[in-house]
Design a protein around this motif. Structure first.
Motif, mmCIF file in Angstrom:
data_model
loop_
_atom_site.group_PDB
_atom_site.id
_atom_site.type_symbol
_atom_site.label_atom_id
_atom_site.label_comp_id
_atom_site.label_asym_id
_atom_site.label_seq_id
_atom_site.Cartn_x
_atom_site.Cartn_y
_atom_site.Cartn_z
ATOM 1 N N SER A 161 14.314 1.289 -5.811
ATOM 2 C CA SER A 161 14.284 2.405 -6.772
ATOM 3 C C SER A 161 14.075 3.747 -6.070
ATOM 4 C CB SER A 161 13.211 2.171 -7.832
ATOM 5 O OG SER A 161 11.930 2.062 -7.250
ATOM 6 N N VAL A 162 12.881 3.965 -5.513
ATOM 7 C CA VAL A 162 12.622 5.285 -4.910
ATOM 8 C C VAL A 162 12.088 5.188 -3.483
ATOM 9 C CG1 VAL A 162 12.140 6.387 -7.134
ATOM 10 C CG2 VAL A 162 10.260 5.378 -5.851
ATOM 11 N N GLU A 163 11.784 3.979 -3.047
ATOM 12 C CA GLU A 163 11.065 3.842 -1.778
ATOM 13 C C GLU A 163 12.031 3.748 -0.587
ATOM 14 O OE1 GLU A 163 11.733 1.506 -3.926
ATOM 15 O OE2 GLU A 163 12.638 -0.018 -2.672
ATOM 16 N N GLN A 164 11.452 3.745 0.608
ATOM 17 C CA GLN A 164 12.231 3.635 1.847
ATOM 18 C C GLN A 164 11.821 2.348 2.597
ATOM 19 O OE1 GLN A 164 11.845 7.327 4.106
ATOM 20 N NE2 GLN A 164 11.709 8.444 2.183
ATOM 21 N N PRO A 165 12.574 1.987 3.609
ATOM 22 C CA PRO A 165 12.252 0.736 4.314
ATOM 23 C C PRO A 165 10.833 0.681 4.875
ATOM 24 C CG PRO A 165 14.485 1.385 4.831
ATOM 25 C CD PRO A 165 13.903 2.504 4.002
ATOM 26 N N VAL A 166 10.255 1.811 5.217
ATOM 27 C CA VAL A 166 8.893 1.757 5.756
ATOM 28 C C VAL A 166 7.924 1.231 4.702
ATOM 29 C CG1 VAL A 166 8.287 4.171 5.204
ATOM 30 C CG2 VAL A 166 7.155 3.009 7.106
ATOM 31 N N HIS A 167 8.190 1.522 3.441
ATOM 32 C CA HIS A 167 7.306 1.017 2.384
ATOM 33 C C HIS A 167 7.481 -0.494 2.221
ATOM 34 C CE1 HIS A 167 8.096 5.342 1.328
ATOM 35 N NE2 HIS A 167 6.794 5.317 1.514
ATOM 36 N N TRP A 168 8.732 -0.965 2.400
ATOM 37 C CA TRP A 168 8.940 -2.419 2.361
ATOM 38 C C TRP A 168 8.138 -3.075 3.496
ATOM 39 C CZ3 TRP A 168 15.020 -1.975 2.496
ATOM 40 C CH2 TRP A 168 15.474 -1.416 1.291
ATOM 41 N N ALA A 169 8.209 -2.455 4.658
ATOM 42 C CA ALA A 169 7.533 -3.040 5.820
ATOM 43 C C ALA A 169 6.026 -3.107 5.583
ATOM 44 C CB ALA A 169 7.855 -2.226 7.068
ATOM 45 N N ARG A 170 5.464 -2.037 5.026
ATOM 46 C CA ARG A 170 4.015 -2.050 4.777
ATOM 47 C C ARG A 170 3.662 -3.137 3.759
ATOM 48 N NH1 ARG A 170 3.692 4.305 3.722
ATOM 49 N NH2 ARG A 170 4.096 5.051 5.824
ATOM 50 N N HIS A 171 4.510 -3.292 2.758
ATOM 51 C CA HIS A 171 4.285 -4.325 1.737
ATOM 52 C C HIS A 171 4.236 -5.707 2.399
ATOM 53 C CE1 HIS A 171 5.139 -5.761 -2.553
ATOM 54 N NE2 HIS A 171 5.352 -6.865 -1.845
ATOM 55 N N LEU A 172 5.204 -5.965 3.260
ATOM 56 C CA LEU A 172 5.254 -7.279 3.922
ATOM 57 C C LEU A 172 4.025 -7.488 4.797
ATOM 58 C CD1 LEU A 172 9.050 -7.489 4.943
ATOM 59 C CD2 LEU A 172 7.930 -8.523 2.967
ATOM 60 N N ILE A 173 3.639 -6.463 5.527
ATOM 61 C CA ILE A 173 2.500 -6.623 6.440
ATOM 62 C C ILE A 173 1.195 -6.808 5.649
ATOM 63 C CG2 ILE A 173 1.091 -5.436 8.177
ATOM 64 C CD1 ILE A 173 3.690 -6.175 9.404
ATOM 65 N N ARG A 174 1.023 -6.033 4.566
ATOM 66 C CA ARG A 174 -0.227 -6.154 3.790
ATOM 67 C C ARG A 174 -0.361 -7.543 3.170
ATOM 68 N NH1 ARG A 174 0.686 -0.055 1.787
ATOM 69 N NH2 ARG A 174 -0.612 0.886 3.392
ATOM 70 N N THR A 175 0.729 -8.069 2.648
ATOM 71 C CA THR A 175 0.651 -9.403 2.041
ATOM 72 C C THR A 175 0.543 -10.477 3.132
ATOM 73 O OG1 THR A 175 3.053 -9.277 1.848
ATOM 74 C CG2 THR A 175 1.781 -8.867 -0.147
ATOM 75 N N ARG A 176 1.159 -10.223 4.279
ATOM 76 C CA ARG A 176 1.021 -11.201 5.379
ATOM 77 C C ARG A 176 -0.432 -11.259 5.860
ATOM 78 N NH1 ARG A 176 4.587 -10.181 10.606
ATOM 79 N NH2 ARG A 176 2.889 -8.750 11.131
ATOM 80 N N ASP A 177 -1.047 -10.087 5.958
ATOM 81 C CA ASP A 177 -2.457 -10.062 6.380
ATOM 82 C C ASP A 177 -3.318 -10.864 5.407
ATOM 83 O OD1 ASP A 177 -1.804 -8.509 8.511
ATOM 84 O OD2 ASP A 177 -2.538 -6.619 7.672
ATOM 85 N N LEU A 178 -3.051 -10.691 4.099
ATOM 86 C CA LEU A 178 -3.859 -11.426 3.117
ATOM 87 C C LEU A 178 -3.593 -12.934 3.229
ATOM 88 C CD1 LEU A 178 -5.851 -11.502 0.812
ATOM 89 C CD2 LEU A 178 -3.992 -10.984 -0.773
ATOM 90 N N GLN A 179 -2.343 -13.277 3.476
ATOM 91 C CA GLN A 179 -2.023 -14.698 3.611
ATOM 92 C C GLN A 179 -2.728 -15.299 4.829
ATOM 93 O OE1 GLN A 179 -0.954 -16.769 1.695
ATOM 94 N NE2 GLN A 179 0.531 -18.234 2.517
ATOM 95 N N GLU A 180 -2.838 -14.515 5.885
ATOM 96 C CA GLU A 180 -3.563 -15.026 7.059
ATOM 97 C C GLU A 180 -5.023 -15.274 6.716
ATOM 98 O OE1 GLU A 180 -2.482 -12.155 10.133
ATOM 99 O OE2 GLU A 180 -1.272 -13.733 11.074
ATOM 100 N N GLU A 181 -5.525 -14.448 5.810
ATOM 101 C CA GLU A 181 -6.936 -14.557 5.429
ATOM 102 C C GLU A 181 -7.171 -15.732 4.480
ATOM 103 O OE1 GLU A 181 -8.081 -10.655 3.950
ATOM 104 O OE2 GLU A 181 -9.592 -11.600 2.676
ATOM 105 N N THR A 182 -6.261 -15.919 3.494
ATOM 106 C CA THR A 182 -6.553 -16.893 2.424
ATOM 107 C C THR A 182 -5.610 -18.098 2.403
ATOM 108 O OG1 THR A 182 -5.034 -15.874 0.835
ATOM 109 C CG2 THR A 182 -7.283 -14.973 0.938
ATOM 110 N N GLY A 183 -4.387 -17.914 2.846
ATOM 111 C CA GLY A 183 -3.396 -19.002 2.767
ATOM 112 C C GLY A 183 -2.999 -19.355 1.344
ATOM 113 N N GLY A 184 -3.253 -18.475 0.393
ATOM 114 C CA GLY A 184 -3.041 -18.841 -1.012
ATOM 115 C C GLY A 184 -1.669 -18.571 -1.587
ATOM 116 N N PHE A 185 -0.792 -17.885 -0.861
ATOM 117 C CA PHE A 185 0.546 -17.595 -1.416
ATOM 118 C C PHE A 185 1.487 -18.769 -1.163
ATOM 119 C CE2 PHE A 185 -0.706 -13.034 -0.461
ATOM 120 C CZ PHE A 185 -0.821 -12.648 -1.789
ATOM 121 N N THR A 186 2.247 -19.124 -2.194
ATOM 122 C CA THR A 186 3.196 -20.243 -2.048
ATOM 123 C C THR A 186 4.579 -19.786 -1.633
ATOM 124 O OG1 THR A 186 3.628 -19.992 -4.407
ATOM 125 C CG2 THR A 186 2.106 -21.753 -3.751
ATOM 126 N N GLU A 187 4.955 -18.557 -2.004
ATOM 127 C CA GLU A 187 6.341 -18.152 -1.787
ATOM 128 C C GLU A 187 6.471 -16.638 -1.845
ATOM 129 O OE1 GLU A 187 8.211 -20.015 -5.190
ATOM 130 O OE2 GLU A 187 6.757 -18.970 -6.449
#
Ligand code: SF4
Length: 787
Positions: free
Chosen positions: A641-667
């Motif tokens: 919609s309005v964002e740029q690839p850097v925002h996608w990258a931050r989104h992926l990294i933030r959720t990856r960090d949380l997954q490393e912490e909790t392992g709770g995401f399935t997909e």
């Protein structure tokens, strides 16, 4: 260290090429751009008499002094229909000051000057076709430039040469160095994204060319407005006074291109027009990063079947040198991303409407949009001869069956290793985890690089999730579309505070929810997905009551429900800590949380898209808390919609960090933005959703960024369609999501794909790939599926 001018004058061509290429590579990597455009020769009359010019004609040689508005529109429409983004207005300089016939023609139509008429025609083209005008009206004063700025995305004027004694310019009052430099300077003061350039071989010396390039660099240093410099070579043409002059020698021209790359700052792009050279590859060696305009609509070539042969040729030449070709707008990305500074307010949306997330152009002629029932371009075509039959895979694993195809693809794409994308892919294959910069680079992949990213993602999918393509039988129950929140993209919500653009508000009775659950179970569903608006009358107990009602209707169906926003709001309205509230939801029967409401997990973008919703940290915290009490959930991203690839990258990294912490995401579930009925698009404040290249890359790069941490990548057939989903299954995805009886949210935003996919539909998608299809549970098990 920068070479001195004396060194440049003497340097061997090969040394210059090496230095210029290295400088270009460091700035723009493997990307070479071009602009799909249509040329509108508004008038061939000109008050100047340049010795080399074949464009200008006397009144006796033209049918009319100017193109009529109908002729302008007819050319522009042909360009728009063929997928152009730019309308390049070319015209002679101030013909009304030389030819009475021009003055009279303008006066009869209410225009005093050619610039007046140009402004009117640019406006006409924007309003009627949406094409972005680029004005090329020669040496203009500040008032004229400002008027043209209001109706164009960029302007241009060749500086040509600052040598005041050139015979070629005798009789051309607009070609004096003073007038040219004054125009360049005024354009800078007015913040006009500006194209200029030099002409080589019209009698000037190498030192003259250096002087002109230095003057451009100095003006750019003051204003930052020069987006590209064209280095053009003189070729003698019959009918001109210089028809017997020798053409610019090839080596002299190439010397000028390389020297331009070395003298100009690297935020100025360097263009050489390919139609004036035989050897495209040498121009790349000399340091260019842009080919300029390519048109499907020319007087001698209008072929609706195959309108872009010139692009095919450019692509071949570009890829043969290890580069990737990308379409651009008339305005370059760094200017697109700062519209307040560089664009008239009225031009912001037209530019955004043609733009992709990087600020480059959407692929010319691509008619695929998220949610539209049109097949996307073939970036990763299915294998020609799949060996599996419908409903079953052959005994030979798909990985082995497709090995010859992969070897061929690798051979074709060997040169991808040349650039940053290739380097990062190599690192990924050695087990490196990409960070924000590497992810942004992967999202920048074009041409063969996209297929290379997809191939690495496909290999990782094979290693992590195997060949099986899974789906879940589920039913979406969107229990209300009334919502107190005002997400700018949301076409689903209705209510006193929303925009009420479509449909009527509703709230399902609990009886209706239980009826739908029972019906879903009868039809074989193993999951219900509960999501809705945030109704003003709900307190947190409403969600618990809904879960109890579902449980009453079915003791076994998996209850996948309530976004981070819903549970956060529910707990807040009860004044209860989130973990305690989530435990009560679990006790009532809630099993997993959907990852929606994530949109883009970056507060810079949330401030535009959903300012009153949970912020990035609150979304992450809701999932962290859910995982801590034993609920699992997934990651979504709504992109385009309005964002740029850097925002996608931050989104992926933030959720990856949380997954490393909790392992709770399935997909990971990418959700391309469906623009058609979205309020933010209708208010002219967003793009038209992602391109198909971006959509494919989101799945592939997500697979690469998460690696084994998030084992499943889902492709949404509702938004992407069957043909697109098939390509994405070859680009890192292993799951087709749910059967989704009743899908209201994407349809509210304008998506046209069906409301229900049955098992045969999933087979139609996956069988041509020779991959087996299996029904799964919500948590990717197989055992709990009823017979
Ligand atoms: S996205 Fe959700 S929270 Fe936002 S307005 Fe739509 S229904 Fe409400």
């Amino acid at each position: 260290m920068n070479p001195s001018h004396d060194e440049l004058l003497q340097a061997p061509l090969d040394d210059l090429f090496r230095a210029a290429s290295a400088r270009r590579d460091a700035a723009t990597g493997t990307r070479i751009t071009y602009s799909p455009k249509v040329f509108i020769p508004l008038t061939l009359l000109c008050r100047d008499k340049c010795g080399y010019c074949t464009f200008a004609q006397p009144p006796a040689r033209v049918q009319a002094p100017y193109l009529s508005p109908e002729e302008v529109l007819s050319i522009a429409r042909a360009g728009a229909d063929a997928g152009c983004h730019e309308a390049l207005f070319t015209l002679g300089e101030r013909p009304e000051e030389r030819y009475p016939v021009a003055r009279e023609w303008l006066a009869e139509r209410g225009y005093a000057t050619t610039v007046d008429y140009l402004v009117a025609m640019c406006r006409l083209v924007i309003d009627e076709t949406g094409l972005l005008p680029h004005g090329n009206a020669g040496a203009l004063d500040a008032v004229e430039l400002a008027r043209v700025r209001a109706v164009t995305a960029s302007q241009g004027m060749m500086l040509e040469s600052l040598n005041p004694t050139l015979a070629a310019h005798l009789g051309s009052p607009d070609k004096t160095p003073e007038r040219r430099l004054a125009t360049l300077e005024a354009a800078g003061i007015l913040a006009i994204p500006f194209t200029t350039g030099i002409l080589c071989g019209i009698g000037e010396s190498r030192a003259d060319r250096i002087n002109a390039l230095v003057a451009i660099a100095e003006s750019h240093a003051r204003h930052g407005h020069v987006q590209e410099v064209i280095v053009q070579n003189f070729l003698p043409k019959p009918g001109t006074s210089m028809h017997q002059a020798p053409p610019c020698p090839v080596d002299e021209y190439l010397w000028s291109v390389a020297v331009a790359r070395l003298l100009l700052p690297t935020d100025i792009h360097l263009q050489a027009p390919p139609n004036l050279s035989d050897d495209f590859g040498r121009l790349l060696d000399a340091g260019i990063d842009d080919w300029g305009g390519v048109s499907p609509v020319t007087p001698d070539h209008v072929n609706p079947e195959r309108p872009w042969p010139a692009i095919d040729r450019l692509r071949q030449a570009t890829e043969a040198r290890g580069f990737a070709l990308a379409p651009r707008l008339t305005i370059y990305p760094s200017f697109v991303h700062a519209p307040e500074r560089w664009l008239d307010a009225g031009m912001g949306f037209p530019v955004m409407d043609h733009s992709d997330a990087e600020g480059l152009a959407r692929e010319p002629g691509e008619v695929w949009y998220s949610g539209v029932e049109v097949d996307p371009p073939a970036i990763v075509p299915a294998p020609a001869h799949p060996q599996a039959g419908v409903g079953s895979a052959s005994e030979q694993p798909a990985a082995e069956r497709q090995a010859p195809r992969r070897r061929r693809l690798r051979a074709e794409r060997g040169h991808v290793n040349r650039g940053h994308v290739g380097e990062i892919l190599e690192g990924v294959m050695l087990g490196q985890k990409p960070g924000v910069d590497e992810i942004v680079t992967l999202f920048s992949a074009r041409g063969p690089e996209v297929a290379a990213v997809a191939e690495v993602a496909d290999q990782m999918r094979r290693d992590i999730a195997g060949d099986v393509v899974t789906f879940v039988r589920n039913r979406n129950i969107n229990y209300t579309n009334v919502c107190t929140f005002k997400c700018k993209f949301c076409a689903f919500s209705k209510g006193p505070l929303s925009l009420n653009l479509r449909g009527t508000p509703y709230l399902l009775e609990v009886d209706e929810i239980t009826r739908r659950v029972a019906e879903a179970e009868e039809l074989g569903a193993t999951e219900v997905c509960l999501q809705g608006g945030i109704h003003p009358s709900f307190d947190g107990d409403y969600y618990i009551d809904v879960i109890k009602a579902v449980r009453e209707a079915s003791s076994t169906i998996h209850i996948h429900g309530f976004t981070a926003l819903e549970v956060t709001e529910g707990a807040k309205r009860l004044n209860e800590p989130l973990d305690s509230y989530l435990r009560r939801l679990m006790a009532a029967g809630l099993k997993t949380l959907p990852g929606t409401a994530a949109e883009i997990l970056d507060d810079e973008i949330r401030a535009i898209l959903c300012p009153d919703k949970v912020n990035t940290e609150e979304w992450l915290d809701a999932h962290r808390t859910a995982h801590s009490v034993g609920l699992r959930s997934n990651i979504t991203i709504m992109f385009g919609s309005v964002e740029q690839p850097v925002h996608w990258a931050r989104h992926l990294i933030r959720t990856r960090d949380l997954q490393e912490e909790t392992g709770g995401f399935t997909e990971f579930v990418p959700l391309p933005f469906v623009h058609m009925a979205s309020p933010i698009y209708l208010q002219r404040k967003s793009r038209r959703g992602p391109t198909f290249r971006e959509t494919l890359l989101m799945h592939a790069v997500g697979r690469i960024a998460y690696g084994p941490l998030v084992p499943n990548v889902q492709v949404s057939w509702v938004k992407i369609g069957a043909a697109g989903a098939r390509q994405i299954l070859q680009s890192g995805a292993n799951d087709l999501g749910g059967t989704l009886m009743d899908e209201n949210i994407s349809r509210a935003a304008g998506a046209a794909h069906g409301q229900l996919m049955d098992e045969a539909g999933f087979h139609e998608i996956a069988d041509p790939l020779g991959r087996p299809v299996e029904q799964r549970t919500t948590l990717y098990g197989r055992a709990a599926i009823p017979a």
